[in-house]
Design a protein around this motif. Structure first.
Motif, mmCIF file in Angstrom:
data_model
loop_
_atom_site.group_PDB
_atom_site.id
_atom_site.type_symbol
_atom_site.label_atom_id
_atom_site.label_comp_id
_atom_site.label_asym_id
_atom_site.label_seq_id
_atom_site.Cartn_x
_atom_site.Cartn_y
_atom_site.Cartn_z
ATOM 1 N N LEU A 13 0.828 -1.209 0.000
ATOM 2 C CA LEU A 13 0.000 0.000 0.000
ATOM 3 C C LEU A 13 0.860 1.256 0.000
ATOM 4 C CD1 LEU A 13 -2.833 -1.097 2.454
ATOM 5 C CD2 LEU A 13 -2.982 -0.833 -0.037
ATOM 6 N N LEU A 14 1.971 1.229 0.736
ATOM 7 C CA LEU A 14 2.907 2.358 0.726
ATOM 8 C C LEU A 14 3.468 2.570 -0.674
ATOM 9 C CD1 LEU A 14 4.566 4.553 2.165
ATOM 10 C CD2 LEU A 14 6.232 2.775 2.737
ATOM 11 N N THR A 15 3.821 1.486 -1.345
ATOM 12 C CA THR A 15 4.333 1.569 -2.715
ATOM 13 C C THR A 15 3.301 2.190 -3.641
ATOM 14 O OG1 THR A 15 5.729 -0.373 -2.360
ATOM 15 C CG2 THR A 15 5.255 0.217 -4.641
ATOM 16 N N LEU A 16 2.098 1.668 -3.600
ATOM 17 C CA LEU A 16 1.021 2.183 -4.450
ATOM 18 C C LEU A 16 0.741 3.651 -4.166
ATOM 19 C CD1 LEU A 16 -1.089 1.507 -6.597
ATOM 20 C CD2 LEU A 16 -2.613 0.812 -4.749
ATOM 21 N N GLY A 17 0.716 4.007 -2.889
ATOM 22 C CA GLY A 17 0.481 5.404 -2.519
ATOM 23 C C GLY A 17 1.579 6.333 -2.998
ATOM 24 N N ALA A 18 2.842 5.927 -2.821
ATOM 25 C CA ALA A 18 3.970 6.770 -3.241
ATOM 26 C C ALA A 18 3.984 6.956 -4.754
ATOM 27 C CB ALA A 18 5.285 6.165 -2.762
ATOM 28 N N ILE A 19 3.693 5.892 -5.503
ATOM 29 C CA ILE A 19 3.663 5.999 -6.969
ATOM 30 C C ILE A 19 2.530 6.922 -7.401
ATOM 31 C CG2 ILE A 19 3.232 4.722 -9.106
ATOM 32 C CD1 ILE A 19 4.732 2.342 -7.783
ATOM 33 N N THR A 20 1.365 6.778 -6.777
ATOM 34 C CA THR A 20 0.219 7.621 -7.111
ATOM 35 C C THR A 20 0.509 9.091 -6.814
ATOM 36 O OG1 THR A 20 -1.284 5.787 -6.654
ATOM 37 C CG2 THR A 20 -2.248 7.999 -6.688
ATOM 38 N N VAL A 21 1.089 9.357 -5.655
ATOM 39 C CA VAL A 21 1.422 10.738 -5.279
ATOM 40 C C VAL A 21 2.474 11.314 -6.232
ATOM 41 C CG1 VAL A 21 2.508 12.159 -3.482
ATOM 42 C CG2 VAL A 21 0.743 10.509 -2.875
ATOM 43 N N THR A 22 3.434 10.502 -6.655
ATOM 44 C CA THR A 22 4.461 10.987 -7.574
ATOM 45 C C THR A 22 3.853 11.369 -8.920
ATOM 46 O OG1 THR A 22 6.051 9.534 -6.483
ATOM 47 C CG2 THR A 22 6.739 10.503 -8.567
ATOM 48 N N TYR A 23 2.990 10.512 -9.467
ATOM 49 C CA TYR A 23 2.305 10.859 -10.723
ATOM 50 C C TYR A 23 1.480 12.130 -10.558
ATOM 51 C CZ TYR A 23 3.336 6.699 -13.560
ATOM 52 O OH TYR A 23 3.952 5.745 -14.317
ATOM 53 N N ALA A 24 0.762 12.244 -9.446
ATOM 54 C CA ALA A 24 -0.064 13.433 -9.196
ATOM 55 C C ALA A 24 0.805 14.687 -9.081
ATOM 56 C CB ALA A 24 -0.898 13.237 -7.934
ATOM 57 N N LEU A 25 1.937 14.573 -8.403
ATOM 58 C CA LEU A 25 2.858 15.705 -8.255
ATOM 59 C C LEU A 25 3.345 16.198 -9.607
ATOM 60 C CD1 LEU A 25 4.551 17.497 -6.295
ATOM 61 C CD2 LEU A 25 6.289 15.710 -6.396
ATOM 62 N N VAL A 26 3.744 15.272 -10.464
ATOM 63 C CA VAL A 26 4.217 15.654 -11.798
ATOM 64 C C VAL A 26 3.087 16.327 -12.576
ATOM 65 C CG1 VAL A 26 5.089 14.797 -14.010
ATOM 66 C CG2 VAL A 26 6.014 13.881 -11.877
ATOM 67 N N PHE A 58 9.602 9.726 -15.797
ATOM 68 C CA PHE A 58 10.402 8.507 -15.676
ATOM 69 C C PHE A 58 10.370 7.933 -14.258
ATOM 70 C CE2 PHE A 58 14.355 6.423 -14.472
ATOM 71 C CZ PHE A 58 14.367 5.374 -15.378
ATOM 72 N N ASN A 59 10.507 8.782 -13.240
ATOM 73 C CA ASN A 59 10.623 8.286 -11.863
ATOM 74 C C ASN A 59 9.410 7.462 -11.414
ATOM 75 O OD1 ASN A 59 13.148 9.383 -11.653
ATOM 76 N ND2 ASN A 59 12.486 11.204 -10.573
ATOM 77 N N PRO A 60 8.183 7.980 -11.526
ATOM 78 C CA PRO A 60 7.068 7.130 -11.100
ATOM 79 C C PRO A 60 6.883 5.908 -12.003
ATOM 80 C CG PRO A 60 6.250 9.166 -12.066
ATOM 81 C CD PRO A 60 7.737 9.300 -11.926
ATOM 82 N N SER A 61 7.208 6.063 -13.280
ATOM 83 C CA SER A 61 7.088 4.926 -14.203
ATOM 84 C C SER A 61 8.106 3.846 -13.856
ATOM 85 C CB SER A 61 7.272 5.390 -15.643
ATOM 86 O OG SER A 61 6.278 6.331 -15.984
ATOM 87 N N PHE A 62 9.323 4.241 -13.497
ATOM 88 C CA PHE A 62 10.334 3.276 -13.078
ATOM 89 C C PHE A 62 9.877 2.528 -11.832
ATOM 90 C CE2 PHE A 62 13.870 2.165 -10.297
ATOM 91 C CZ PHE A 62 14.548 1.271 -11.122
ATOM 92 N N ALA A 63 9.352 3.273 -10.850
ATOM 93 C CA ALA A 63 8.881 2.639 -9.612
ATOM 94 C C ALA A 63 7.745 1.661 -9.903
ATOM 95 C CB ALA A 63 8.429 3.706 -8.614
ATOM 96 N N LEU A 95 10.666 1.166 -0.717
ATOM 97 C CA LEU A 95 11.844 2.033 -0.658
ATOM 98 C C LEU A 95 12.073 2.721 -2.004
ATOM 99 C CD1 LEU A 95 14.350 3.117 0.840
ATOM 100 C CD2 LEU A 95 15.555 1.077 0.058
ATOM 101 N N ILE A 96 12.005 1.964 -3.088
ATOM 102 C CA ILE A 96 12.200 2.544 -4.430
ATOM 103 C C ILE A 96 11.116 3.579 -4.725
ATOM 104 C CG2 ILE A 96 12.121 2.021 -6.908
ATOM 105 C CD1 ILE A 96 14.742 1.178 -5.614
#
Length: 138
Positions: A13-26, A58-63, A95-96
């Motif tokens: 869930l932390l992974t999914l949340g961090a990826i979602t927040v990163t896409y939203a931030l961009v 690239f960063n959220p896509s890599f994660a 972590l990633i």
């Protein structure tokens, strides 16, 4: 008390949340980023390579690709230590994902002239997180 399977779910869930927040931030900061964006950083966290702002995707896509690939590895290699492996992989994915979120946020701040680098705490915190992950799951 959380069991091993529960921790894998928490890390997932932390992974999914961090990826979602990163896409939203961009997506939210896309228009405010002008010119070049840091693509890579030196050992001290200062930008040493630049690209167009498209590199922010690239960063959220890599994660996302990393997490999906590692999840497939866990699914394919089910065995005696499945729960422990699943938790370790989920922790590495988390972590990633968090790392990519922090780097993306700092890259946007640098591109907007609100920061000059990753900050002096980035490398020590990353080293401690990796060391704890390796120590706990080895």
């Amino acid at each position: 008390m959380l069991k091993i399977g529960d921790m894998a779910l928490v890390f997932g869930l932390l992974t999914l949340g961090a990826i979602t927040v990163t896409y939203a931030l961009v997506a939210l900061r896309w228009r405010s980023v002008q010119g070049r964006v840091p693509r890579q950083f030196d050992f001290l966290g200062r930008p040493c390579g630049w690209s167009g702002k498209w590199i922010l995707w690239f960063n959220p896509s890599f994660a996302l690709v990393f997490a999906a690939g590692m999840t497939l590895v866990v699914i394919v290699t089910q065995g005696d230590a499945y729960a422990e492996v699943a938790e370790g992989v989920a922790a590495a994915c988390a972590l990633i994902a968090v790392l990519m979120l922090v780097v993306t946020e700092r890259s946007i701040a640098i591109a907007r002239k609100r920061a000059t680098g990753l900050g002096w705490m980035f490398l020590p915190c990353l080293a401690i997180a990796i060391a704890l992950l390796v120590w706990h799951y080895s």
